[in-house]
Design a protein around this motif. Structure first.
Motif, PDB file in Angstrom:
ATOM      1  N   GLU A 165      -7.879   8.154  -3.660  1.00  0.00           N
ATOM      2  CA  GLU A 165      -7.237   9.399  -3.217  1.00  0.00           C
ATOM      3  C   GLU A 165      -5.699   9.428  -3.316  1.00  0.00           C
ATOM      4  O   GLU A 165      -5.192   9.167  -4.500  1.00  0.00           O
ATOM      5  CB  GLU A 165      -7.462   9.784  -1.818  1.00  0.00           C
ATOM      6  CG  GLU A 165      -9.049   9.950  -1.759  1.00  0.00           C
ATOM      7  CD  GLU A 165      -9.825  11.411  -2.366  1.00  0.00           C
ATOM      8  OE1 GLU A 165      -8.856  12.335  -2.482  1.00  0.00           O
ATOM      9  OE2 GLU A 165     -10.625  11.307  -2.641  1.00  0.00           O
ATOM     10  N   ASN A 166      -4.747   9.250  -2.288  1.00  0.00           N
ATOM     11  CA  ASN A 166      -3.471   9.214  -2.397  1.00  0.00           C
ATOM     12  C   ASN A 166      -2.973   7.978  -2.007  1.00  0.00           C
ATOM     13  O   ASN A 166      -1.893   7.627  -1.581  1.00  0.00           O
ATOM     14  CB  ASN A 166      -2.736  10.270  -1.433  1.00  0.00           C
ATOM     15  CG  ASN A 166      -3.397  10.152   0.197  1.00  0.00           C
ATOM     16  OD1 ASN A 166      -4.672   9.628   0.066  1.00  0.00           O
ATOM     17  ND2 ASN A 166      -2.625  10.508   0.951  1.00  0.00           N
ATOM     18  N   ILE A 167      -3.617   6.860  -2.252  1.00  0.00           N
ATOM     19  CA  ILE A 167      -3.352   5.527  -1.992  1.00  0.00           C
ATOM     20  C   ILE A 167      -3.180   4.626  -2.999  1.00  0.00           C
ATOM     21  O   ILE A 167      -4.264   4.383  -3.692  1.00  0.00           O
ATOM     22  CB  ILE A 167      -4.214   4.982  -0.698  1.00  0.00           C
ATOM     23  CG1 ILE A 167      -4.213   6.002   0.460  1.00  0.00           C
ATOM     24  CG2 ILE A 167      -3.871   3.629  -0.411  1.00  0.00           C
ATOM     25  CD1 ILE A 167      -5.079   5.490   1.628  1.00  0.00           C
ATOM     26  N   LEU A 168      -2.128   3.906  -3.227  1.00  0.00           N
ATOM     27  CA  LEU A 168      -2.175   2.852  -4.044  1.00  0.00           C
ATOM     28  C   LEU A 168      -1.961   1.444  -3.829  1.00  0.00           C
ATOM     29  O   LEU A 168      -1.098   1.377  -2.961  1.00  0.00           O
ATOM     30  CB  LEU A 168      -1.063   3.390  -4.992  1.00  0.00           C
ATOM     31  CG  LEU A 168      -0.615   2.442  -6.331  1.00  0.00           C
ATOM     32  CD1 LEU A 168      -1.665   2.102  -7.204  1.00  0.00           C
ATOM     33  CD2 LEU A 168       0.743   3.029  -6.882  1.00  0.00           C
ATOM     34  N   VAL A 169      -2.957   0.464  -4.184  1.00  0.00           N
ATOM     35  CA  VAL A 169      -2.513  -0.658  -3.639  1.00  0.00           C
ATOM     36  C   VAL A 169      -2.255  -1.482  -4.763  1.00  0.00           C
ATOM     37  O   VAL A 169      -2.808  -1.454  -5.900  1.00  0.00           O
ATOM     38  CB  VAL A 169      -4.255  -1.344  -3.154  1.00  0.00           C
ATOM     39  CG1 VAL A 169      -3.854  -2.723  -2.618  1.00  0.00           C
ATOM     40  CG2 VAL A 169      -4.607  -0.488  -2.219  1.00  0.00           C
ATOM     41  N   MET A 170      -1.112  -2.462  -4.501  1.00  0.00           N
ATOM     42  CA  MET A 170      -0.538  -3.226  -5.650  1.00  0.00           C
ATOM     43  C   MET A 170      -0.196  -4.610  -4.993  1.00  0.00           C
ATOM     44  O   MET A 170      -0.137  -4.715  -3.607  1.00  0.00           O
ATOM     45  CB  MET A 170       0.342  -2.552  -6.374  1.00  0.00           C
ATOM     46  CG  MET A 170       1.445  -2.236  -5.489  1.00  0.00           C
ATOM     47  SD  MET A 170       2.825  -1.399  -6.196  1.00  0.00           S
ATOM     48  CE  MET A 170       3.423   0.025  -4.940  1.00  0.00           C
ATOM     49  N   LYS A 171      -0.051  -5.741  -5.765  1.00  0.00           N
ATOM     50  CA  LYS A 171       0.755  -6.829  -5.159  1.00  0.00           C
ATOM     51  C   LYS A 171       2.149  -6.512  -4.526  1.00  0.00           C
ATOM     52  O   LYS A 171       3.052  -5.696  -4.823  1.00  0.00           O
ATOM     53  CB  LYS A 171       1.134  -7.736  -6.115  1.00  0.00           C
ATOM     54  CG  LYS A 171      -0.179  -8.756  -6.344  1.00  0.00           C
ATOM     55  CD  LYS A 171       0.425  -9.954  -7.314  1.00  0.00           C
ATOM     56  CE  LYS A 171      -0.835 -10.997  -7.502  1.00  0.00           C
ATOM     57  NZ  LYS A 171      -0.473 -11.842  -8.371  1.00  0.00           N
ATOM     58  N   PHE A 172       2.270  -7.349  -3.305  1.00  0.00           N
ATOM     59  CA  PHE A 172       3.566  -6.889  -2.380  1.00  0.00           C
ATOM     60  C   PHE A 172       4.640  -7.963  -3.270  1.00  0.00           C
ATOM     61  O   PHE A 172       4.275  -9.215  -3.398  1.00  0.00           O
ATOM     62  CB  PHE A 172       3.472  -7.673  -1.137  1.00  0.00           C
ATOM     63  CG  PHE A 172       4.541  -7.195  -0.174  1.00  0.00           C
ATOM     64  CD1 PHE A 172       4.365  -5.967   0.524  1.00  0.00           C
ATOM     65  CD2 PHE A 172       5.479  -7.977   0.222  1.00  0.00           C
ATOM     66  CE1 PHE A 172       5.597  -5.680   1.190  1.00  0.00           C
ATOM     67  CE2 PHE A 172       6.576  -7.715   0.789  1.00  0.00           C
ATOM     68  CZ  PHE A 172       6.415  -6.428   1.705  1.00  0.00           C
ATOM     69  N   ILE A 173       5.913  -7.403  -3.255  1.00  0.00           N
ATOM     70  CA  ILE A 173       6.504  -8.180  -4.042  1.00  0.00           C
ATOM     71  C   ILE A 173       7.948  -8.249  -2.900  1.00  0.00           C
ATOM     72  O   ILE A 173       8.663  -7.388  -2.516  1.00  0.00           O
ATOM     73  CB  ILE A 173       7.432  -7.296  -5.102  1.00  0.00           C
ATOM     74  CG1 ILE A 173       6.534  -6.794  -6.283  1.00  0.00           C
ATOM     75  CG2 ILE A 173       8.710  -8.034  -5.838  1.00  0.00           C
ATOM     76  CD1 ILE A 173       5.626  -7.929  -6.825  1.00  0.00           C
ATOM     77  N   GLY A 174       7.776  -9.723  -2.379  1.00  0.00           N
ATOM     78  CA  GLY A 174       8.662 -10.092  -1.268  1.00  0.00           C
ATOM     79  C   GLY A 174       8.038 -11.073  -0.451  1.00  0.00           C
ATOM     80  O   GLY A 174       6.982 -11.481  -0.864  1.00  0.00           O
ATOM     81  N   VAL A 184       0.991  -1.194   0.042  1.00  0.00           N
ATOM     82  CA  VAL A 184      -0.105   0.015  -0.003  1.00  0.00           C
ATOM     83  C   VAL A 184       0.928   1.207   0.122  1.00  0.00           C
ATOM     84  O   VAL A 184       1.573   1.647   1.026  1.00  0.00           O
ATOM     85  CB  VAL A 184      -1.050  -0.133   1.190  1.00  0.00           C
ATOM     86  CG1 VAL A 184      -1.781   1.162   1.076  1.00  0.00           C
ATOM     87  CG2 VAL A 184      -1.808  -1.208   1.156  1.00  0.00           C
ATOM     88  N   LYS A 185       0.920   1.936  -1.378  1.00  0.00           N
ATOM     89  CA  LYS A 185       1.800   2.978  -1.364  1.00  0.00           C
ATOM     90  C   LYS A 185       0.769   4.405  -0.996  1.00  0.00           C
ATOM     91  O   LYS A 185       0.025   4.678  -1.596  1.00  0.00           O
ATOM     92  CB  LYS A 185       2.281   3.003  -2.769  1.00  0.00           C
ATOM     93  CG  LYS A 185       3.600   4.125  -2.826  1.00  0.00           C
ATOM     94  CD  LYS A 185       4.020   4.291  -4.400  1.00  0.00           C
ATOM     95  CE  LYS A 185       5.239   5.186  -4.455  1.00  0.00           C
ATOM     96  NZ  LYS A 185       5.826   4.890  -5.705  1.00  0.00           N
ATOM     97  N   ILE A 186       1.430   5.136   0.131  1.00  0.00           N
ATOM     98  CA  ILE A 186       0.519   6.244   0.468  1.00  0.00           C
ATOM     99  C   ILE A 186       1.331   7.447  -0.121  1.00  0.00           C
ATOM    100  O   ILE A 186       2.548   7.786   0.671  1.00  0.00           O
ATOM    101  CB  ILE A 186       0.126   6.201   1.748  1.00  0.00           C
ATOM    102  CG1 ILE A 186      -0.614   4.910   2.226  1.00  0.00           C
ATOM    103  CG2 ILE A 186      -0.490   7.379   2.392  1.00  0.00           C
ATOM    104  CD1 ILE A 186      -1.240   4.903   3.469  1.00  0.00           C
ATOM    105  N   PHE A 187       0.908   8.513  -0.871  1.00  0.00           N
ATOM    106  CA  PHE A 187       1.539   9.471  -1.101  1.00  0.00           C
ATOM    107  C   PHE A 187       1.380  10.567  -0.074  1.00  0.00           C
ATOM    108  O   PHE A 187       0.381  10.840   0.368  1.00  0.00           O
ATOM    109  CB  PHE A 187       1.135   9.821  -2.699  1.00  0.00           C
ATOM    110  CG  PHE A 187       1.435   8.938  -3.760  1.00  0.00           C
ATOM    111  CD1 PHE A 187       2.525   9.214  -4.512  1.00  0.00           C
ATOM    112  CD2 PHE A 187       0.544   7.945  -3.909  1.00  0.00           C
ATOM    113  CE1 PHE A 187       2.966   8.346  -5.358  1.00  0.00           C
ATOM    114  CE2 PHE A 187       0.928   7.036  -4.862  1.00  0.00           C
ATOM    115  CZ  PHE A 187       2.192   7.148  -5.709  1.00  0.00           C
TER     116      PHE A 187
END
Ligand code: ADP
Ligand code: MG
Length: 261
Positions: A145-154, A81-84
């Protein structure tokens, strides 16, 4: 209580407190403000209600523009979850407390938020297009909004290393793979990454993932070719340092742009 619930609870309590006292007490809530502001919490809450995120865990990376968290969905799949961040600089952080809560500046806050939202949606769109073009990227899942959800690499909440930390075992092959990804992005997705380097390529058990697509531009962008040349140059320099021989940046660049219809 999960990480998220704790924060949400803090904000809820803060509101209650505010209503009770009918005055602001900024210092007491500085820590919550530091982590997530209200619109971010609301957006997270929406993502949870929509069933996209089930649980949030700790932060795995803190950058200038964003923080990345490890999360899970209800099936137990790992998510990134990438939060800008809104307050990206010390300067902005220092001025924000003077404009925050002042109704005359509500508009400005909204504008900043809007720009960040556009940036976030742009990274999402770029990821989708790169993914569809066969570039190995973390599969994008949703944004709000300012949150991007993607697959976790790891694995187990630990992100895979970047290639600058763990260089590919077979640099020759990896170099070819990265060039192929650049080519697919340009020729199929019609985008240039524009921030490509060993800092934005992850090495997950020798599978290379290209991340951080926020800066990518369409090939018709006035600086697209300049960015493309720089991307190629970064990659060539990195792989040459690993000891392999490569064609010149100019050769790779020219051969690629000849193929653009
Ligand atoms: N999908 C992902 N899965 C696991 N870790 C990730 C993922 N995306 C980013 N990260 C981690 O977060 C860091 C920062 O992400 P990045 O997209 O490069 O943002 P920034 O703009 O801060 O450079 C990466 O170096 C990586 O360690
Ligand atoms: Mg990055």
């Amino acid at each position: 209580m999960s990480y998220f619930e704790e924060d949400f609870e803090k904000v809820r309590r803060r509101d209650e407190e505010r209503r009770r006292k009918r005055r602001k007490d900024e210092d007491a809530f500085e820590i919550v403000e530091e982590v997530f502001d209200r619109p971010t919490l609301m957006a997270l809450y929406d993502l949870i209600n929509d069933g996209i995120i089930d649980r949030m865990f700790g932060v795995v990376a803190t950058g200038k523009e964003a923080r990345v968290y490890w999360a899970k969905n209800s099936r137990g799949d790992d998510l990134a979850v990438k939060i800008f961040l809104k307050e990206t600089s010390d300067f902005r952080r220092s001025i924000i407390k003077y404009i925050d809560g002042d109704p005359r500046f509500a508009r400005m806050r909204r504008d900043i938020r809007h720009i960040i939202k556009i940036w976030c949606s742009k990274e999402f769109k770029n990821l989708k297009e790169a993914f569809a073009a066969g570039v190995r990227v973390p599969e994008p899942i949703a944004f709000r909004e300012n949150i991007l959800v993607m697959k976790f690499i790891g694995d187990d909440g630990v992100p895979a290393p970047l290639i600058r930390e763990v260089p590919p075992g077979d640099p020759e092959e990896a170099f070819g793979t990265v060039l192929e990804y650049i080519k697919r992005a340009v020729l199929k997705a019609k985008i240039v990454h524009a921030d490509l380097s060993e800092y934005n390529i992850m090495n997950w058990n020798e599978e290379l993932y290209i991340i951080d697509w926020g800066s990518a531009v369409h090939i018709t962008h006035p600086q697209a070719l300049e960015f493309l040349r720089r991307d190629i140059s970064n990659i060539v320099n990195f792989f040459r340092k690993l000891g392999i021989e490569t064609p010149s940046v100019e050769d790779i660049y020219k051969r690629l742009i000849r193929e653009i219809p």
